[in-house]
Design an enzyme around this catalytic site. Structure first.
Site, PDB file in Angstrom:
ATOM      1  N   GLY A  51     -73.202  43.912  21.961  1.00 19.25           N
ATOM      2  CA  GLY A  51     -72.136  43.928  20.952  1.00 19.25           C
ATOM      3  C   GLY A  51     -71.509  45.306  20.771  1.00 19.25           C
ATOM      4  N   GLY A  77     -68.257  45.959  18.748  1.00 22.58           N
ATOM      5  CA  GLY A  77     -68.243  45.701  17.311  1.00 22.58           C
ATOM      6  C   GLY A  77     -68.506  46.975  16.523  1.00 22.58           C
ATOM      7  CB  SER A 103     -77.843  40.307   7.788  1.00 20.33           C
ATOM      8  OG  SER A 103     -76.983  40.244   6.680  1.00 20.33           O
ATOM      9  CB  SER A 104     -78.989  42.635   2.830  1.00 19.85           C
ATOM     10  OG  SER A 104     -77.584  42.562   2.752  1.00 19.85           O
ATOM     11  CB  CYS A 105     -76.331  37.871   3.668  1.00 16.79           C
ATOM     12  SG  CYS A 105     -76.118  37.473   5.372  1.00 16.79           S
ATOM     13  CE1 TYR A 165     -74.451  36.529  11.014  1.00 11.54           C
ATOM     14  CE2 TYR A 165     -75.474  37.127   8.925  1.00 11.54           C
ATOM     15  CZ  TYR A 165     -75.034  37.469  10.190  1.00 11.54           C
ATOM     16  OH  TYR A 165     -75.182  38.766  10.615  1.00 11.54           O
ATOM     17  CE  LYS A 198     -78.512  38.751  12.148  1.00 10.95           C
ATOM     18  NZ  LYS A 198     -78.120  39.507  13.383  1.00 10.95           N
ATOM     19  CG  HIS A 232     -68.330  41.634   5.552  1.00  9.40           C
ATOM     20  ND1 HIS A 232     -68.540  41.647   6.902  1.00  9.40           N
ATOM     21  CD2 HIS A 232     -69.235  40.758   5.040  1.00  9.40           C
ATOM     22  CE1 HIS A 232     -69.524  40.811   7.205  1.00  9.40           C
ATOM     23  NE2 HIS A 232     -69.962  40.260   6.104  1.00  9.40           N
ATOM     24  NE  ARG A 291     -72.245  40.763  -1.965  1.00 13.75           N
ATOM     25  CZ  ARG A 291     -72.422  39.876  -2.945  1.00 13.75           C
ATOM     26  NH1 ARG A 291     -73.076  40.208  -4.061  1.00 13.75           N
ATOM     27  NH2 ARG A 291     -71.954  38.640  -2.832  1.00 13.75           N
TER      28      ARG A 291
HETATM   29  P1  GDP Z   1     -70.988  38.722   0.965  1.00  9.50           P
HETATM   30  O1  GDP Z   1     -71.653  40.023   0.631  1.00  9.50           O
HETATM   31  O2  GDP Z   1     -71.724  37.920   1.981  1.00  9.50           O
HETATM   32  O3  GDP Z   1     -70.691  37.919  -0.274  1.00  9.50           O
HETATM   33  O4  GDP Z   1     -69.632  39.049   1.739  1.00  9.50           O
HETATM   34  P2  GDP Z   1     -68.228  39.739   1.412  1.00  9.50           P
HETATM   35  O5  GDP Z   1     -68.283  41.164   1.796  1.00  9.50           O
HETATM   36  O6  GDP Z   1     -67.204  38.901   2.107  1.00  9.50           O
HETATM   37  O7  GDP Z   1     -67.973  39.622  -0.148  1.00  9.50           O
HETATM   38  C1  GDP Z   1     -68.638  40.420  -1.090  1.00  9.50           C
HETATM   39  C2  GDP Z   1     -68.058  40.190  -2.470  1.00  9.50           C
HETATM   40  O8  GDP Z   1     -66.754  40.766  -2.521  1.00  9.50           O
HETATM   41  C3  GDP Z   1     -67.897  38.719  -2.867  1.00  9.50           C
HETATM   42  O9  GDP Z   1     -68.243  38.601  -4.239  1.00  9.50           O
HETATM   43  C4  GDP Z   1     -66.405  38.490  -2.678  1.00  9.50           C
HETATM   44  O10 GDP Z   1     -65.890  37.457  -3.497  1.00  9.50           O
HETATM   45  C5  GDP Z   1     -65.860  39.846  -3.119  1.00  9.50           C
HETATM   46  N1  GDP Z   1     -64.482  40.116  -2.665  1.00  9.50           N
HETATM   47  C6  GDP Z   1     -63.480  40.572  -3.473  1.00  9.50           C
HETATM   48  N2  GDP Z   1     -62.333  40.650  -2.801  1.00  9.50           N
HETATM   49  C7  GDP Z   1     -62.610  40.290  -1.518  1.00  9.50           C
HETATM   50  C8  GDP Z   1     -61.817  40.186  -0.335  1.00  9.50           C
HETATM   51  O11 GDP Z   1     -60.620  40.432  -0.337  1.00  9.50           O
HETATM   52  N3  GDP Z   1     -62.459  39.802   0.802  1.00  9.50           N
HETATM   53  C9  GDP Z   1     -63.807  39.534   0.824  1.00  9.50           C
HETATM   54  N4  GDP Z   1     -64.369  39.183   1.997  1.00  9.50           N
HETATM   55  N5  GDP Z   1     -64.574  39.582  -0.278  1.00  9.50           N
HETATM   56  C10 GDP Z   1     -63.987  39.966  -1.438  1.00  9.50           C
END
Ligand code: GDP
Length: 333
Positions: free
Chosen positions: A30, A33, A127-129, A156, A160, A199, A229
């Site tokens: 990868g 990436g 991954s932490s998720c 996912y 993982k 993300h 986060r």
């Molecule tokens: P997660 O950590 O697996 O939930 O992945 P994300 O990075 O996609 O989202 C993290 C948090 O950011 C979630 O609560 C989303 O709702 C919020 N968030 C706010 N605005 C955005 C956006 O424009 N894109 C994404 N991907 N997440 C967003």
């Protein structure tokens, strides 16, 4: 390979004790990436002379026959397995079958070939998720599989977890030195800035940037802004991976994070202040929040002597600078 300018910004330490050979072939899956490219930069900077890579066109990692022939031909001594189909909350929710299939296959083929050809050491990235949705915070390594997963990324996560458990299985059955690490949410150069699959960090960088270009007064942030986060610059992750390749041989997975989190609302404010301070943030509660909090307990890694070096504000500013450098001249601000 061109040394990107941001490497100069974040100089990494020289760890005194080396364990893995700098001349042996090391395969970074990868490599195009965000994580793989950071690994290639870090390994190059550390003096690795034989970094092996393969593009998706050259090698479909979902195809066991192709992966077997590649390993037979190239004979990597070490593998850092960073490849995978990844995406943000929306992509995970809308394409669960792709995320499950691609990742199950990619992890199965690479681990199988690595075992068969006698790879000396392999680092698998979780991954932490993949930790349970409602597990206690900060998340300790042993909470894996202690409760139900977050539904927006369960496909996912299952794939993982299968990869992670495969590392343990190959170690138990064949004595392979396969280790694994659990990175928190990452950001940095070569991130995915596509709003449908990205993300939150790249999404917000792009949204504030575009709003500034258009002179739009408001920027929509998904969800309530309340979820918390933790974020780590990908150059820090790459440094941690090298650290672990050099000096970690245990079966137990190890968290890699910054050890601090913040609310999405605060993250949005930080990015707004860097990219477009005049913008007003509005929350789009029709979009999901996902898991309420994801903060890794990094005690185990700290105890071994590694900690992150790039603080969030400077890392975000560097990520935005990188993003701007990739834009056509007409859309730079
Ligand atoms: P997660 O950590 O697996 O939930 O992945 P994300 O990075 O996609 O989202 C993290 C948090 O950011 C979630 O609560 C989303 O709702 C919020 N968030 C706010 N605005 C955005 C956006 O424009 N894109 C994404 N991907 N997440 C967003």
């Amino acid at each position: 390979m061109r040394t990107p300018p941001f490497l100069a910004t974040f100089a990494f330490p020289c760890y005194p004790r080396r364990m893995i050979s700098r001349t042996a072939p090391i395969f970074v899956t990868g490599h195009r990436g965000m994580v793989g490219s950071a690994l290639v930069r870090r390994l190059s900077a550390a003096g690795f002379e034989n970094i092996l890579t393969a593009t998706r066109q050259e090698l479909d990692l979902r195809d066991q026959t192709a992966v077997d022939s590649w390993f037979d031909r190239e004979r990597p001594e070490y593998v850092i397995h960073a490849a995978g189909t990844v995406g943000g909350i929306h992509a995970n929710r809308s394409r669960p079958a792709d995320f499950l299939y691609d990742n199950l296959m990619i992890h199965a083929t690479v681990l199988h070939s690595a075992c068969r050809t006698g790879v000396s050491k392999l680092l698998y990235l979780g991954s932490s998720c993949i930790y349970p949705r409602d597990c206690p915070q900060p998340i300790r390594e042993e909470y894996l599989l202690s409760g139900p997963l977050e539904p927006t990324n369960d496909a996912y996560a299952i794939a993982k977890i299968a990869g992670l458990k495969s590392c343990e299985a190959y170690r138990r059955q064949f004595g392979c030195n396969f280790i694994s690490a659990m990175p928190t949410n990452l950001y940095g150069p070569n991130d995915n800035f596509d709003l449908n699959s990205s993300h939150v960090v790249p999404a917000l960088i792009r949204k504030f940037h575009d709003a500034r270009l258009e002179g739009a007064p408001k920027v929509a942030v998904w969800g309530t802004g309340n979820p918390r986060r933790e974020f780590l610059h990908v150059d820090d992750l790459a440094d941690a991976c090298l650290f672990l390749m050099d000096r970690y041989d245990e079966a137990a997975t190890i968290n890699v994070g910054a050890g601090e989190d913040l609310a999405i609302r605060e993250l949005a404010e930080l990015i707004r202040d860097i990219v477009y301070p005049e913008a007003e943030i509005v929350f789009d509660s029709s979009m999901p929040d996902g898991t309420p909090r994801k903060l890794l307990d990094v005690t185990r890694l700290h105890a071994r002597g590694w900690r992150h070096r790039i603080e969030l504000r400077e890392g975000l500013a560097a990520a935005y600078q990188w993003f701007c450098e990739q834009q056509p001249v007409a859309t730079q601000v």
